[in-house]
Write a protein that holds these residues in place. Structure first.
Motif, mmCIF file in Angstrom:
data_model
loop_
_atom_site.group_PDB
_atom_site.id
_atom_site.type_symbol
_atom_site.label_atom_id
_atom_site.label_comp_id
_atom_site.label_asym_id
_atom_site.label_seq_id
_atom_site.Cartn_x
_atom_site.Cartn_y
_atom_site.Cartn_z
ATOM 1 N N ASN A 280 10.952 25.617 94.980
ATOM 2 C CA ASN A 280 12.018 24.744 94.470
ATOM 3 C C ASN A 280 11.620 23.984 93.199
ATOM 4 O O ASN A 280 12.427 23.207 92.686
ATOM 5 C CB ASN A 280 12.427 23.733 95.549
ATOM 6 C CG ASN A 280 13.027 24.433 96.760
ATOM 7 O OD1 ASN A 280 13.653 25.487 96.631
ATOM 8 N ND2 ASN A 280 12.837 23.848 97.939
ATOM 9 N N HIS A 281 10.418 24.209 92.716
ATOM 10 C CA HIS A 281 9.946 23.498 91.522
ATOM 11 C C HIS A 281 9.617 24.529 90.442
ATOM 12 O O HIS A 281 8.668 25.302 90.596
ATOM 13 C CB HIS A 281 8.708 22.667 91.860
ATOM 14 C CG HIS A 281 8.365 21.652 90.820
ATOM 15 N ND1 HIS A 281 7.941 21.984 89.553
ATOM 16 C CD2 HIS A 281 8.400 20.289 90.856
ATOM 17 C CE1 HIS A 281 7.701 20.895 88.864
ATOM 18 N NE2 HIS A 281 7.983 19.836 89.619
ATOM 19 N N PRO A 282 10.393 24.576 89.349
ATOM 20 C CA PRO A 282 10.207 25.631 88.328
ATOM 21 C C PRO A 282 8.790 25.714 87.781
ATOM 22 O O PRO A 282 8.244 26.814 87.629
ATOM 23 C CB PRO A 282 11.204 25.236 87.227
ATOM 24 C CG PRO A 282 12.248 24.427 87.934
ATOM 25 C CD PRO A 282 11.526 23.693 89.020
ATOM 26 N N ASN A 283 8.174 24.575 87.496
ATOM 27 C CA ASN A 283 6.817 24.598 86.928
ATOM 28 C C ASN A 283 5.791 25.112 87.939
ATOM 29 O O ASN A 283 4.916 25.918 87.604
ATOM 30 C CB ASN A 283 6.415 23.200 86.457
ATOM 31 C CG ASN A 283 7.221 22.755 85.244
ATOM 32 O OD1 ASN A 283 7.714 23.586 84.476
ATOM 33 N ND2 ASN A 283 7.372 21.446 85.060
ATOM 34 N N THR B 76 11.285 38.894 92.872
ATOM 35 C CA THR B 76 12.290 38.321 91.965
ATOM 36 C C THR B 76 13.134 39.439 91.374
ATOM 37 O O THR B 76 12.770 40.615 91.421
ATOM 38 C CB THR B 76 11.626 37.533 90.820
ATOM 39 O OG1 THR B 76 10.991 38.465 89.938
ATOM 40 C CG2 THR B 76 10.588 36.552 91.349
ATOM 41 N N LYS C 171 14.427 35.351 89.099
ATOM 42 C CA LYS C 171 15.022 34.533 90.135
ATOM 43 C C LYS C 171 14.479 35.004 91.481
ATOM 44 O O LYS C 171 14.458 36.201 91.773
ATOM 45 C CB LYS C 171 16.544 34.671 90.115
ATOM 46 C CG LYS C 171 17.236 33.877 91.221
ATOM 47 C CD LYS C 171 18.739 34.100 91.178
ATOM 48 C CE LYS C 171 19.438 33.369 92.323
ATOM 49 N NZ LYS C 171 20.900 33.604 92.323
ATOM 50 N N ARG D 203 6.255 28.834 88.307
ATOM 51 C CA ARG D 203 5.684 29.574 87.185
ATOM 52 C C ARG D 203 4.163 29.673 87.327
ATOM 53 O O ARG D 203 3.564 30.731 87.093
ATOM 54 C CB ARG D 203 6.051 28.887 85.879
ATOM 55 C CG ARG D 203 5.711 29.720 84.642
ATOM 56 C CD ARG D 203 6.092 29.005 83.353
ATOM 57 N NE ARG D 203 7.494 28.622 83.351
ATOM 58 C CZ ARG D 203 7.935 27.366 83.425
ATOM 59 N NH1 ARG D 203 7.074 26.366 83.549
ATOM 60 N NH2 ARG D 203 9.230 27.100 83.398
#
Length: 385
Positions: free
Chosen positions: A99-102, A81, A86, A105
């Motif tokens: 593609n899924h932020p959660n 990143t 990012k 993380r």
């Protein structure tokens, strides 16, 4: 002596096999753990080299040459990143996670726990972060010792069960052989004594004493029959428990010491029936009565009591003797265990086998208190006819 020698030889070999298995297993565990540590260090060094390549050559993680070097023959999952987290480049990471932020993380947190992420600053003051996990091979090596440990535990458990089973089988063969030899040895003098009883009946002697002697000979004949049945098929037939127990109680009633009271309530009850082998079942009752007589030491009370519920018949033999420590409630049924100064400690062990293995019942210490007495209970399945 020959039997003892063979048993010791066999025992040593079984123990040696179990110890050898443990040594092999522990050695394998240590070797696998060492391999896992070595592979982990190798993967960490590879990622450090990538980081150095980005830093020293001022390359972007998206550089075509760098990506080709990193992806070639590499099975380490990673995410690169920029300073704002990012995603610039990834390898072996599912698209649904990227593609899924959660999910992303969570994945970055998971990777950080497995390996500390690497921060890379280029000469152009660009900052990149390399998050990486463990390769499939490393995970296999990490978890493989636990699989090995489980296999070792199962191996030891099976070894122990096999050892106990073979030991028990060996003991059973000895007891069966001993019982049959005892029956054989007792057969001749018993037959001779029966002949002498018949002779005494024709002589001018006290016939009351002759009849009592005859009862003892009949009882001895039953003992021979019982010993001969050990290890053989044990047919069960419908029997009236009240009467079978009553016959044993009546026999002992004339033979207990004068300061011992022997009571029995079964003959005043309704007939209670069960499937039994009369010869062997009598043996158990007599063994419990003998143990009770030993416990009261010539003075006290022995009470034999029948009771029932819709499914079972219970025979309780209680005494006012020395009692049994609670820690020995189960041990008294082990072969060789005895609290007496003489005896082989086989009576209750054989009784348990006769009741539970042959009759499908249960024998146990219902209650006991030191210096106050003991109650032994037999439970049999009731039949109706």
């Amino acid at each position: 002596m020959k039997f003892s020698h063979n048993f010791s030889f066999s025992f040593r070999h079984r123990v040696a096999i179990i110890v050898l298995g443990m040594i092999i297993g522990i050695t394998s565990l240590l070797f696998t753990d060492s391999m896992a540590r070595t592979l982990r260090e190798k993967e960490q060094n590879e990622v450090a080299i990538w980081a150095a390549a980005i830093r020293e050559n001022n390359m972007s993680p998206n550089n075509t040459l760098l990506r080709a070097i990193i992806n070639a023959r590499n099975n380490i999952p990673f995410i690169v990143t920029d300073g704002s987290l990012k995603v610039l480049h990834s390898h072996l990471i599912p698209e649904r996670v990227l593609n899924h932020p959660n999910l992303l993380r969570e994945k970055l947190t998971q990777m950080s726990k497995a390996n500390l992420y690497m921060e890379v600053r280029t000469w152009a003051n660009d900052t990149y972060y390399i998050f990486y996990g463990e390769s499939g091979l490393l995970k296999t090596l990490v978890y493989f010792p636990y699989i090995q440990l489980l296999v070792i535990v199962v191996f030891i458990a099976f070894g122990y069960i096999t050892f106990r089973s073979s030991k028990q089988d060996e003991q059973n063969r000895v007891w069966i052989g001993l019982a049959k030899e005892t029956a054989h040895q007792l057969g001749t003098p018993t037959s001779s004594l029966l002949g002498w009883i018949e002779f005494l009946r024709t002589q001018p002697v006290d016939q009351t004493a002759v009849e009592e002697m005859n009862k003892d000979i009949v009882r001895l004949t039953k003992v021979v029959d019982r010993f001969s049945k050990i290890g053989a098929a044990t047919p069960l037939s419908e029997g009236v428990v009240n009467e079978i127990v009553g016959d044993s109680v009546m026999y002992f009633r004339t033979r207990v010491p004068k300061n011992v009271t022997l009571t029995y309530n079964g003959l005043a009850m309704a007939r209670q029936k069960a499937m039994v082998n009369e010869a062997l079942f009598e043996w158990v009752i007599e063994n419990l009565l003998k143990n009770a007589m030993d416990a009261v030491s010539g003075k006290g009370t022995i009470d034999v009591r029948l009771s029932d519920d819709p499914g079972h018949i219970y025979i309780d033999v209680s005494d006012t003797g020395k009692g049994i420590a609670k820690s020995n409630f189960k041990r008294i049924f082990e072969p060789g265990f005895t609290t007496k100064t003489r005896g082989w400690g086989l009576g209750l062990s054989l009784s348990k086998r006769i009741i539970e293995d042959y009759h499908g019942g249960k024998i146990s210490v219902l209650d006991s208190e030191i210096d106050k007495g003991t109650t032994m209970r037999i439970a049999l399945k009731k039949i109706y006819s």
